[in-house]
Write a protein that holds these residues in place. Structure first.
Motif, PDB file in Angstrom:
ATOM      1  N   ASP A  64      11.612  17.556   3.118  1.00  0.00           N
ATOM      2  CA  ASP A  64      12.328  16.309   3.343  1.00  0.00           C
ATOM      3  C   ASP A  64      13.810  16.631   3.547  1.00  0.00           C
ATOM      4  OD1 ASP A  64      12.732  13.618   3.591  1.00  0.00           O
ATOM      5  OD2 ASP A  64      12.647  13.190   1.446  1.00  0.00           O
ATOM      6  N   GLU A  65      14.316  16.340   4.728  1.00  0.00           N
ATOM      7  CA  GLU A  65      15.730  16.625   5.011  1.00  0.00           C
ATOM      8  C   GLU A  65      16.481  15.317   5.160  1.00  0.00           C
ATOM      9  OE1 GLU A  65      15.893  18.809   8.667  1.00  0.00           O
ATOM     10  OE2 GLU A  65      14.313  20.189   8.018  1.00  0.00           O
ATOM     11  N   PRO A  66      17.538  15.103   4.366  1.00  0.00           N
ATOM     12  CA  PRO A  66      18.272  13.836   4.470  1.00  0.00           C
ATOM     13  C   PRO A  66      18.874  13.620   5.857  1.00  0.00           C
ATOM     14  CG  PRO A  66      19.432  15.386   3.046  1.00  0.00           C
ATOM     15  CD  PRO A  66      18.113  15.995   3.364  1.00  0.00           C
ATOM     16  N   GLY A  67      18.878  12.367   6.291  1.00  0.00           N
ATOM     17  CA  GLY A  67      19.416  12.012   7.593  1.00  0.00           C
ATOM     18  C   GLY A  67      20.874  11.578   7.513  1.00  0.00           C
ATOM     19  N   PHE A  68      21.294  10.827   8.529  1.00  0.00           N
ATOM     20  CA  PHE A  68      22.701  10.457   8.722  1.00  0.00           C
ATOM     21  C   PHE A  68      23.279   9.720   7.517  1.00  0.00           C
ATOM     22  CE2 PHE A  68      26.124   7.816  10.352  1.00  0.00           C
ATOM     23  CZ  PHE A  68      26.751   8.619  11.291  1.00  0.00           C
ATOM     24  N   TRP A  69      22.615   8.678   7.046  1.00  0.00           N
ATOM     25  CA  TRP A  69      23.119   7.916   5.885  1.00  0.00           C
ATOM     26  C   TRP A  69      22.594   8.468   4.575  1.00  0.00           C
ATOM     27  CZ3 TRP A  69      27.353   5.968   6.935  1.00  0.00           C
ATOM     28  CH2 TRP A  69      27.583   5.167   8.059  1.00  0.00           C
ATOM     29  N   GLU A  70      21.384   9.035   4.596  1.00  0.00           N
ATOM     30  CA  GLU A  70      20.808   9.563   3.361  1.00  0.00           C
ATOM     31  C   GLU A  70      21.661  10.699   2.808  1.00  0.00           C
ATOM     32  OE1 GLU A  70      19.161   9.167   6.183  1.00  0.00           O
ATOM     33  OE2 GLU A  70      17.532   7.745   5.822  1.00  0.00           O
ATOM     34  N   SER A  71      22.338  11.442   3.689  1.00  0.00           N
ATOM     35  CA  SER A  71      23.130  12.583   3.213  1.00  0.00           C
ATOM     36  C   SER A  71      24.482  12.163   2.646  1.00  0.00           C
ATOM     37  CB  SER A  71      23.308  13.618   4.329  1.00  0.00           C
ATOM     38  OG  SER A  71      23.929  13.041   5.438  1.00  0.00           O
ATOM     39  N   VAL A  72      24.849  10.907   2.802  1.00  0.00           N
ATOM     40  CA  VAL A  72      26.112  10.428   2.214  1.00  0.00           C
ATOM     41  C   VAL A  72      25.845   9.279   1.234  1.00  0.00           C
ATOM     42  CG1 VAL A  72      27.908  11.220   3.790  1.00  0.00           C
ATOM     43  CG2 VAL A  72      26.559   9.223   4.406  1.00  0.00           C
ATOM     44  N   GLY A  73      24.812   9.444   0.438  1.00  0.00           N
ATOM     45  CA  GLY A  73      24.657   8.571  -0.714  1.00  0.00           C
ATOM     46  C   GLY A  73      23.588   7.507  -0.619  1.00  0.00           C
ATOM     47  N   TYR A  74      23.078   7.232   0.590  1.00  0.00           N
ATOM     48  CA  TYR A  74      22.023   6.228   0.667  1.00  0.00           C
ATOM     49  C   TYR A  74      20.686   6.817   0.211  1.00  0.00           C
ATOM     50  CZ  TYR A  74      25.023   2.669   2.474  1.00  0.00           C
ATOM     51  OH  TYR A  74      26.016   1.736   2.563  1.00  0.00           O
ATOM     52  N   HIS A  75      19.811   5.923  -0.250  1.00  0.00           N
ATOM     53  CA  HIS A  75      18.568   6.364  -0.875  1.00  0.00           C
ATOM     54  C   HIS A  75      17.667   7.104   0.113  1.00  0.00           C
ATOM     55  CE1 HIS A  75      14.834   6.137  -3.212  1.00  0.00           C
ATOM     56  NE2 HIS A  75      15.610   5.949  -4.257  1.00  0.00           N
ATOM     57  N   ASN A  76      16.978   8.098  -0.381  1.00  0.00           N
ATOM     58  CA  ASN A  76      16.126   8.912   0.480  1.00  0.00           C
ATOM     59  C   ASN A  76      14.949   8.121   1.041  1.00  0.00           C
ATOM     60  OD1 ASN A  76      16.496  11.530   1.356  1.00  0.00           O
ATOM     61  ND2 ASN A  76      14.743  12.274   0.206  1.00  0.00           N
ATOM     62  N   TYR A  77      14.439   7.144   0.264  1.00  0.00           N
ATOM     63  CA  TYR A  77      13.257   6.392   0.704  1.00  0.00           C
ATOM     64  C   TYR A  77      13.624   4.994   1.188  1.00  0.00           C
ATOM     65  CZ  TYR A  77       8.562   4.407   0.772  1.00  0.00           C
ATOM     66  OH  TYR A  77       7.408   3.795   1.176  1.00  0.00           O
ATOM     67  N   GLY A  78      14.374   4.223   0.380  1.00  0.00           N
ATOM     68  CA  GLY A  78      14.895   2.944   0.856  1.00  0.00           C
ATOM     69  C   GLY A  78      13.920   1.782   0.851  1.00  0.00           C
ATOM     70  N   ASP A  79      13.207   1.595  -0.285  1.00  0.00           N
ATOM     71  CA  ASP A  79      12.287   0.454  -0.419  1.00  0.00           C
ATOM     72  C   ASP A  79      13.076  -0.773  -0.865  1.00  0.00           C
ATOM     73  OD1 ASP A  79      10.400  -1.434  -1.141  1.00  0.00           O
ATOM     74  OD2 ASP A  79       9.188  -0.075  -2.366  1.00  0.00           O
TER      75      ASP A  79
END
Lengths: 202, 90
Positions: free
Chosen positions: A177-192
Protein backbone atom coordinates in the motif's frame (compact mmCIF):
# COMPACT_ATOMS: atom_id res chain seq x y z
CA UNK A 1 -31.20 12.56 16.27
CA UNK A 2 -34.28 11.17 18.05
CA UNK A 3 -37.57 11.56 16.18
CA UNK A 4 -39.93 13.87 18.08
CA UNK A 5 -43.30 12.27 18.93
CA UNK A 6 -45.47 15.22 17.95
CA UNK A 7 -44.17 15.37 14.37
CA UNK A 8 -46.14 13.78 11.58
CA UNK A 9 -45.09 10.28 10.48
CA UNK A 10 -44.15 11.69 7.08
CA UNK A 11 -41.75 14.23 8.53
CA UNK A 12 -40.27 11.66 10.87
CA UNK A 13 -39.70 9.30 7.98
CA UNK A 14 -37.93 11.94 5.98
CA UNK A 15 -35.75 12.97 8.88
CA UNK A 16 -34.79 9.37 9.54
CA UNK A 17 -33.85 8.87 5.89
CA UNK A 18 -31.63 11.94 5.87
CA UNK A 19 -29.93 10.84 9.08
CA UNK A 20 -29.39 7.37 7.66
CA UNK A 21 -27.76 8.74 4.56
CA UNK A 22 -25.58 11.44 6.12
CA UNK A 23 -22.24 10.21 7.53
CA UNK A 24 -21.04 11.77 10.81
CA UNK A 25 -19.70 15.32 10.59
CA UNK A 26 -21.18 15.94 7.11
CA UNK A 27 -23.81 18.42 5.87
CA UNK A 28 -25.98 17.96 2.78
CA UNK A 29 -25.57 20.29 -0.20
CA UNK A 30 -27.39 20.78 -3.48
CA UNK A 31 -24.38 22.37 -5.17
CA UNK A 32 -21.34 20.50 -6.49
CA UNK A 33 -18.23 22.27 -5.15
CA UNK A 34 -15.03 22.02 -7.20
CA UNK A 35 -11.84 21.24 -5.29
CA UNK A 36 -8.59 21.18 -7.22
CA UNK A 37 -4.99 20.51 -6.37
CA UNK A 38 -3.62 21.97 -9.58
CA UNK A 39 -4.54 23.38 -12.95
CA UNK A 40 -7.41 21.53 -14.64
CA UNK A 41 -6.04 19.20 -17.34
CA UNK A 42 -7.93 19.40 -20.63
CA UNK A 43 -7.66 15.91 -22.05
CA UNK A 44 -9.18 15.28 -25.47
CA UNK A 45 -11.09 12.01 -25.76
CA UNK A 46 -9.22 11.06 -28.97
CA UNK A 47 -5.97 11.06 -27.02
CA UNK A 48 -7.38 9.59 -23.81
CA UNK A 49 -6.30 6.15 -22.61
CA UNK A 50 -6.89 4.13 -19.47
CA UNK A 51 -4.22 1.62 -18.50
CA UNK A 52 -4.28 -1.13 -15.87
CA UNK A 53 -0.77 -2.28 -14.93
CA UNK A 54 -0.20 -5.31 -12.72
CA UNK A 55 2.55 -5.86 -10.16
CA UNK A 56 4.48 -7.92 -12.74
CA UNK A 57 4.43 -5.09 -15.27
CA UNK A 58 1.76 -6.57 -17.55
CA UNK A 59 -0.59 -3.88 -18.77
CA UNK A 60 -3.77 -3.43 -20.73
CA UNK A 61 -4.86 -0.14 -22.26
CA UNK A 62 -8.30 1.01 -23.40
CA UNK A 63 -8.84 3.92 -25.78
CA UNK A 64 -11.88 6.17 -25.38
CA UNK A 65 -13.80 4.27 -28.04
CA UNK A 66 -12.90 0.90 -26.54
CA UNK A 67 -14.11 2.13 -23.15
CA UNK A 68 -17.36 3.41 -24.66
CA UNK A 69 -17.91 0.02 -26.32
CA UNK A 70 -17.91 -1.72 -22.91
CA UNK A 71 -21.22 -2.27 -21.06
CA UNK A 72 -22.41 1.09 -19.73
CA UNK A 73 -24.23 1.63 -16.45
CA UNK A 74 -26.38 4.46 -15.12
CA UNK A 75 -25.31 5.00 -11.55
CA UNK A 76 -27.11 6.85 -8.75
CA UNK A 77 -25.02 7.35 -5.63
CA UNK A 78 -24.53 9.63 -2.63
CA UNK A 79 -21.08 11.23 -2.51
CA UNK A 80 -19.18 12.52 0.53
CA UNK A 81 -16.28 15.00 0.47
CA UNK A 82 -13.78 15.14 3.34
CA UNK A 83 -14.38 18.91 3.46
CA UNK A 84 -17.74 17.91 5.03
CA UNK A 85 -20.26 18.30 2.21
CA UNK A 86 -22.37 15.38 1.03
CA UNK A 87 -24.52 15.28 -2.07
CA UNK A 88 -27.37 12.81 -2.42
CA UNK A 89 -28.53 10.96 -5.54
CA UNK A 90 -25.82 12.06 -7.95
CA UNK A 91 -26.36 10.61 -11.44
CA UNK A 92 -23.40 9.24 -13.36
CA UNK A 93 -22.80 7.10 -16.44
CA UNK A 94 -19.83 4.84 -16.91
CA UNK A 95 -18.27 1.40 -16.79
CA UNK A 96 -17.89 -0.81 -13.73
CA UNK A 97 -14.30 -1.47 -12.66
CA UNK A 98 -15.31 -5.15 -12.55
CA UNK A 99 -15.36 -5.02 -16.35
CA UNK A 100 -11.84 -3.57 -16.61
CA UNK A 101 -10.47 -5.96 -13.97
CA UNK A 102 -12.27 -9.06 -15.23
CA UNK A 103 -9.39 -10.61 -17.16
CA UNK A 104 -6.55 -9.12 -15.16
CA UNK A 105 -4.39 -11.75 -13.49
CA UNK A 106 -2.92 -10.38 -10.32
CA UNK A 107 -1.88 -11.24 -6.78
CA UNK A 108 -1.91 -7.56 -5.83
CA UNK A 109 -4.07 -6.32 -2.97
CA UNK A 110 -3.65 -2.57 -3.45
CA UNK A 111 -4.12 -0.04 -6.20
CA UNK A 112 -2.54 3.31 -6.95
CA UNK A 113 -4.88 5.27 -9.20
CA UNK A 114 -3.08 7.77 -11.42
CA UNK A 115 -4.41 10.85 -13.18
CA UNK A 116 -3.57 13.20 -16.00
CA UNK A 117 -1.95 16.13 -14.19
CA UNK A 118 -0.08 13.95 -11.70
CA UNK A 119 -2.67 13.24 -9.00
CA UNK A 120 -2.59 9.84 -7.30
CA UNK A 121 -4.65 8.03 -4.67
CA UNK A 122 -4.36 4.59 -3.08
CA UNK A 123 -7.07 2.03 -2.37
CA UNK A 124 -7.41 -1.65 -1.57
CA UNK A 125 -8.11 -3.54 -4.81
CA UNK A 126 -11.16 -5.17 -3.16
CA UNK A 127 -12.79 -1.73 -2.91
CA UNK A 128 -12.77 -1.42 -6.71
CA UNK A 129 -14.50 -4.80 -7.20
CA UNK A 130 -18.00 -6.06 -6.53
CA UNK A 131 -19.99 -3.29 -8.22
CA UNK A 132 -18.67 -0.56 -5.89
CA UNK A 133 -16.53 1.47 -8.29
CA UNK A 134 -16.68 2.82 -11.83
CA UNK A 135 -14.91 4.82 -14.49
CA UNK A 136 -17.51 7.52 -15.19
CA UNK A 137 -17.69 9.85 -18.19
CA UNK A 138 -21.21 11.27 -17.80
CA UNK A 139 -22.77 13.39 -15.08
CA UNK A 140 -26.43 14.40 -14.86
CA UNK A 141 -27.08 13.48 -18.48
CA UNK A 142 -24.11 15.33 -19.96
CA UNK A 143 -20.47 14.60 -20.70
CA UNK A 144 -18.43 14.95 -17.51
CA UNK A 145 -16.91 18.45 -17.50
CA UNK A 146 -13.16 18.97 -16.98
CA UNK A 147 -13.63 20.72 -13.61
CA UNK A 148 -15.41 17.64 -12.27
CA UNK A 149 -12.77 15.30 -13.68
CA UNK A 150 -13.78 14.85 -17.29
CA UNK A 151 -13.37 13.31 -19.72
CA UNK A 152 -13.39 10.45 -17.20
CA UNK A 153 -12.87 10.00 -13.49
CA UNK A 154 -12.86 7.24 -10.95
CA UNK A 155 -16.03 6.97 -8.84
CA UNK A 156 -15.72 5.13 -5.52
CA UNK A 157 -18.69 6.58 -3.65
CA UNK A 158 -18.35 4.49 -0.47
CA UNK A 159 -15.08 6.32 0.31
CA UNK A 160 -14.43 10.07 0.68
CA UNK A 161 -14.41 11.73 -2.71
CA UNK A 162 -10.64 12.39 -2.85
CA UNK A 163 -10.38 8.65 -3.59
CA UNK A 164 -12.49 9.18 -6.75
CA UNK A 165 -9.55 10.47 -8.78
CA UNK A 166 -10.47 13.08 -11.38
CA UNK A 167 -8.90 12.82 -14.88
CA UNK A 168 -8.04 9.19 -14.22
CA UNK A 169 -5.40 7.74 -16.53
CA UNK A 170 -4.79 4.33 -15.02
CA UNK A 171 -4.55 1.89 -12.14
CA UNK A 172 -1.26 0.48 -10.92
CA UNK A 173 -1.82 -2.77 -8.97
CA UNK A 174 0.67 -3.23 -6.15
CA UNK A 175 1.49 -5.68 -3.38
CA UNK A 176 2.29 -2.85 -0.96
CA UNK A 177 0.00 0.00 0.00
CA UNK A 178 1.65 3.23 -1.14
CA UNK A 179 0.15 6.53 0.03
CA UNK A 180 -1.11 8.85 -2.70
CA UNK A 181 -1.21 12.62 -3.17
CA UNK A 182 -3.30 13.51 -0.08
CA UNK A 183 -2.70 10.32 1.89
CA UNK A 184 1.01 11.18 2.13
CA UNK A 185 0.28 14.55 3.77
CA UNK A 186 -1.96 13.46 6.59
CA UNK A 187 -5.20 12.27 5.03
CA UNK A 188 -6.45 8.83 6.00
CA UNK A 189 -5.15 5.86 4.06
CA UNK A 190 -8.63 4.32 3.62
CA UNK A 191 -11.11 7.20 4.03
CA UNK A 192 -14.42 5.61 5.10
CA UNK A 193 -16.91 8.46 5.65
CA UNK A 194 -19.07 6.32 7.97
CA UNK A 195 -16.13 5.82 10.31
CA UNK A 196 -15.09 9.45 9.77
CA UNK A 197 -11.62 8.45 8.63
CA UNK A 198 -10.49 11.93 7.63
CA UNK A 199 -6.96 12.14 8.95
CA UNK A 200 -4.01 9.86 9.60
CA UNK A 201 -4.87 9.27 13.26
CA UNK A 202 -8.63 8.76 12.86
CA UNK B 1 16.74 0.40 10.56
CA UNK B 2 20.42 1.41 10.72
CA UNK B 3 22.08 0.37 13.93
CA UNK B 4 25.52 1.90 13.71
CA UNK B 5 27.13 5.00 15.09
CA UNK B 6 27.42 6.85 11.79
CA UNK B 7 24.08 8.63 12.18
CA UNK B 8 23.04 11.39 14.57
CA UNK B 9 19.63 11.74 16.18
CA UNK B 10 17.18 14.23 14.75
CA UNK B 11 17.73 16.74 17.53
CA UNK B 12 20.77 17.98 15.67
CA UNK B 13 18.39 19.35 13.01
CA UNK B 14 16.95 21.86 15.52
CA UNK B 15 19.67 24.48 15.03
CA UNK B 16 19.88 24.45 11.22
CA UNK B 17 16.11 23.97 10.71
CA UNK B 18 15.14 26.81 13.03
CA UNK B 19 17.47 29.03 11.04
CA UNK B 20 15.63 28.08 7.88
CA UNK B 21 12.05 28.05 9.12
CA UNK B 22 12.25 31.22 11.22
CA UNK B 23 12.76 33.43 8.19
CA UNK B 24 9.98 34.65 5.88
CA UNK B 25 9.33 31.44 3.93
CA UNK B 26 7.64 32.93 0.87
CA UNK B 27 10.85 34.80 0.03
CA UNK B 28 12.67 31.48 -0.21
CA UNK B 29 14.12 30.63 -3.61
CA UNK B 30 12.93 27.56 -5.49
CA UNK B 31 14.01 25.92 -8.74
CA UNK B 32 11.70 23.67 -10.70
CA UNK B 33 13.35 20.28 -11.28
CA UNK B 34 11.11 19.70 -14.31
CA UNK B 35 11.37 22.87 -16.41
CA UNK B 36 14.26 24.68 -14.74
CA UNK B 37 12.32 27.85 -13.98
CA UNK B 38 13.30 29.55 -10.74
CA UNK B 39 11.77 32.11 -8.45
CA UNK B 40 10.46 32.58 -4.93
CA UNK B 41 7.79 30.54 -3.18
CA UNK B 42 5.60 33.63 -3.41
CA UNK B 43 5.57 33.23 -7.19
CA UNK B 44 4.22 29.67 -7.10
CA UNK B 45 0.60 29.02 -8.07
CA UNK B 46 -1.32 27.72 -5.09
CA UNK B 47 -4.51 25.61 -5.27
CA UNK B 48 -6.76 24.97 -2.30
CA UNK B 49 -6.98 25.65 0.61
CA UNK B 50 -9.27 22.59 0.88
CA UNK B 51 -8.51 19.76 1.26
CA UNK B 52 -4.94 21.11 1.36
CA UNK B 53 -2.75 23.73 -0.30
CA UNK B 54 -0.84 22.62 -3.38
CA UNK B 55 1.82 24.96 -4.74
CA UNK B 56 2.90 24.31 -8.31
CA UNK B 57 5.45 25.72 -10.72
CA UNK B 58 3.92 28.67 -12.59
CA UNK B 59 5.62 27.45 -15.76
CA UNK B 60 4.90 23.72 -15.95
CA UNK B 61 2.62 22.90 -12.94
CA UNK B 62 5.22 20.60 -11.36
CA UNK B 63 4.24 20.08 -7.72
CA UNK B 64 6.53 22.21 -5.55
CA UNK B 65 4.93 21.56 -2.18
CA UNK B 66 1.78 20.39 -0.41
CA UNK B 67 0.67 21.76 2.93
CA UNK B 68 -2.22 20.38 4.98
CA UNK B 69 -3.43 22.14 8.12
CA UNK B 70 -5.06 20.08 10.84
CA UNK B 71 -6.24 21.26 14.24
CA UNK B 72 -2.91 20.66 15.99
CA UNK B 73 -0.56 19.97 13.09
CA UNK B 74 0.76 21.16 9.78
CA UNK B 75 1.89 18.57 7.24
CA UNK B 76 4.47 19.63 4.69
CA UNK B 77 5.68 17.70 1.66
CA UNK B 78 8.30 19.17 -0.63
CA UNK B 79 8.09 17.95 -4.20
CA UNK B 80 5.73 15.39 -5.65
CA UNK B 81 6.85 12.35 -3.67
CA UNK B 82 5.27 10.69 -0.66
CA UNK B 83 7.75 11.94 1.93
CA UNK B 84 6.16 14.44 4.30
CA UNK B 85 6.88 16.06 7.65
CA UNK B 86 4.25 16.70 10.32
CA UNK B 87 4.82 19.73 12.60
CA UNK B 88 2.96 20.19 15.88
CA UNK B 89 1.46 23.68 15.99
CA UNK B 90 -0.62 23.57 19.18
Amino acid sequence: MRPVGSLSPGFRGRARTLTDRLPPGQYPTESFPVLSAGPTPHVATDGWTFTVTTETGDSRTWTWQQMMDLPQEDIVQDIHCVTRWSKFDTHWRGVSLDVFLEDVETAATYVKATSYGGYTTNLPLADLRGGKAWIVHGYDGFALSPEHGGPARLLVPHLYLWKSAKWVSGLRLTREDEPGFWESVGYHNYGDPWREQRNWGD
Amino acid sequence: MTDDLTHMDGNCLAGPLSEILAVEPTAAWWRCPQCGRSGTLAQLHVYGPEPGMTAVCPGCAYIALRLVKEEDHVWLALGSGTSAVRFRTA
